[in-house]
Structure formats: structure tokens, C-alpha cells
Design an enzyme around this catalytic site. Structure first.
Site, short mmCIF file in Angstrom:
data_model
loop_
_atom_site.label_atom_id
_atom_site.label_comp_id
_atom_site.label_asym_id
_atom_site.label_seq_id
_atom_site.Cartn_x
_atom_site.Cartn_y
_atom_site.Cartn_z
N HIS A 21 35.56 13.51 9.65
CA HIS A 21 35.33 14.93 9.36
C HIS A 21 33.84 15.25 9.38
O HIS A 21 33.41 16.28 9.91
CB HIS A 21 35.88 15.30 7.97
CG HIS A 21 37.36 15.25 7.85
ND1 HIS A 21 38.01 14.25 7.16
CD2 HIS A 21 38.32 16.07 8.33
CE1 HIS A 21 39.31 14.47 7.21
NE2 HIS A 21 39.53 15.56 7.91
N ASP A 36 43.20 14.55 17.10
CA ASP A 36 44.34 15.47 17.19
C ASP A 36 44.18 16.27 18.49
O ASP A 36 43.95 17.49 18.47
CB ASP A 36 44.37 16.40 15.98
CG ASP A 36 44.67 15.64 14.70
OD1 ASP A 36 45.79 15.14 14.56
OD2 ASP A 36 43.77 15.55 13.85
N SER A 53 41.31 8.46 9.59
CA SER A 53 42.35 9.43 9.25
C SER A 53 42.50 9.47 7.74
O SER A 53 42.36 8.44 7.06
CB SER A 53 43.69 9.02 9.88
OG SER A 53 44.74 9.78 9.33
#
Length: 280
Positions: A37, A151, A186
Site C-alpha cells: 500500500h 489486483d 497482501s
């Protein structure tokens, strides 16, 4: 770093930034943050004056209620990480702020992208994704938005949504960040046991082999090899697909003018892990 908890405080904040002529970069998350992230915010900081994050676990994109309940929630730690990463503001709305009329997703037509891969296994998932991302874009009004390539199908769906809604947001894909042994970072990795975590490298190792095989053997042979690898492992293969990067349709033959990507989804007990790799 500002922590904004209501739509009103967010919109007031954004309007002030825009009045000052600032370019806004945005990356929405569901929390349980990791370095993957943070790589989104690193990319955003290079191209924007103001970087905004959001943390919202979106109920309408979970097909499995159990998965929603078990999704890790680590808000305090997340806020610390975002501040260290140089994020200027984070939006942390509650469900009522995002779904004032109840938990209903909009229905989207993503030109068939929604029917491939994840769409087959998680009906309605991309309507949930589209609904929340569109609403966040309308509230945050970013110039640029950043999403991870892990993703990849979601990234393609969001690009298609922008094309359809004509929202003035430029979408950027950021390469998957991996652990030293190759496992894609993840939020779900924290749910793996120690043994599962060690064995989870099977996904990246298989994708790497697929990249090599893609040049020399048939698609059918590759599929069989991947099936055999997982049959002899402790991971249950949900699907393996080699797809056209643009349409996401499964490839039956190789066209030299197209780009392809391999996708793997596998379960370690109840933990669902996804990954993909460009095949060159």
C-alpha cells in the site's frame, strides 16, 4: 496528517486544497496496510502536491460474509504507517457516510471485464468495487488515483469505470510489491499459519515457471503443469488463467500483437490468495 471522519470535513478539506491550486493524488484502501500500500503513496507523492488516503472496509464487495468479518482491522497501526509515509490526510468514513440509503451496489456494465475470472467466482463483487470507488472519487475529487497491479482485474475495471462515467481522474497502476521470497504483499497474508506462509511461495514460483513455459510449450500443456503443481501441494487451486491483458478473456491461442498475463488464485485452508504476472 489530518484524519477526516465525515463527508463534510473531507469535502471542506479538498475544496481548500483545490482553491490553493494543489494537485491531489489519492489511493483508497481497506486498511490492514503493508508496504505494498505504501508504494502507492510513494508513487503519488512524486506526481502530486497533496496525497490523500482512505480506509474503508467495503461490505458490498465481499461475497463471503465470513471473509468480511475476518478481514483484519488495524486502524491505529494504519494511521501511524500513513503518517510515516508522508500522507497529508486520510478519510475514515463509517458505513452510513458511504451508503446513506442502505447497503446497495450500483449495477455497472464494464464491457464484459466483470464477467471474467473474479467475476465468475465472486458475482456482484465488481459492482461493489465500482460503487465505492466511484463514490470516493466524487467525494475526494482527485486528479490522480493509484492502484496496485496485484489486483489487475480491479485496476482494469476502475479504468473502464472512468471511461464510462467520464470522471476527471487519471488512473495509475503501481507494480506489485513482493516479499523477499516473491510472495505478493497482501493484507490476507497475516492470516496464514507459519507453515502456510512458507509454502505460499508456490504461487510466485509457479507464475515464474509459466513465464518461461509461455515461450516454448502450448497453453494446454502449461495449464496441465500448473494443475499438477497445485494437486501435489497443500494449496487448493481455484483458477489459473492466461488472459489477454486488455479484454481479460482467457487465451485459446497466442496472437503476437497482443499482451498476455497469467493469473492464479489459490486457497490455503480458508485464506484466498491472488497473484498475476505479465508474460512478455
Amino acid at each position: 496528517m489530518k484524519v477526516l471522519k465525515s463527508k463534510k470535513t473531507l469535502i471542506d478539506y479538498v475544496e481548500r486544497q483545490r482553491e490553493m491550486g494543489k494537485k491531489i493524488g489519492f489511493a483508497p484502501t481497506m486498511g490492514a496496510l503493508h508496504r505494498g500500500h505504501l508504494s502507492l503513496y510513494k508513487a503519488a507523492k512524486k506526481e502530486n502536491d497533496e496525497v490523500i488516503s482512505s480506509i474503508f472496509v467495503n461490505p458490498t464487495q465481499f461475497n463471503n460474509p465470513d471473509d468480511f468479518q475476518k478481514y483484519p482491522k488495524t486502524l491505529e497501526k494504519d494511521l501511524e504507517l500513513l503518517e510515516k509515509a508522508g500522507v497529508d490526510a486520510v478519510y475514515v468514513p463509517n458505513v452510513e457516510e458511504m451508503y446513506p440509503d442502505g447497503l446497495n451496489s450500483k449495477k455497472y456494465d464494464f464491457d464484459g471485464l466483470e464477467n471474467e475470472m473474479e467475476g465468475k467466482y465472486r458475482p456482484g463483487h465488481f459492482d461493489g468495487v465500482g460503487t465505492i470507488v466511484e463514490e470516493l472519487f466524487r467525494q475526494v475529487q482527485p486528479h490522480n488515483a493509484y492502484f496496485g497491479e496485484k489486483d489487475y482485474q480491479q485496476l482494469a475495471i476502475i479504468k473502464k469505470m472512468i471511461e464510462k462515467t467520464k470522471l476527471p481522474v487519471k488512473i495509475h497502476g503501481v507494480p506489485t510489491l513482493r516479499e523477499e521470497d516473491g510472495l505478493a504483499m497482501s493484507s490476507r497474508n497475516v492470516r496464514l499459519t507459519e507453515t502456510q506462509r512458507k509454502e505460499a511461495t508456490i504461487i510466485y514460483e509457479t507464475l515464474t515457471k509459466v513465464k518461461e513455459w509461455f515461450k516454448v510449450i502450448s497453453l494446454e500443456e502449461i495449464k496441465q503443469k500448473v494443475t499438477d503443481i497445485f494437486r501435489n501441494s497443500n494449496f487448493e487451486l481455484e483458477y489459473f488463467v492466461i488472459a489477454d491483458e486488455e479484454t481479460l478473456k482467457e487465451a485459446n491461442a497466442i496472437d503476437e500483437d497482443k499482451k498476455y498475463r497469467a493469473f492464479i488464485v489459490a486457497y490455503a485452508d480458508t485464506v484466498r490468495l491472488i497473484d498475476n504476472m505479465h508474460l512478455g
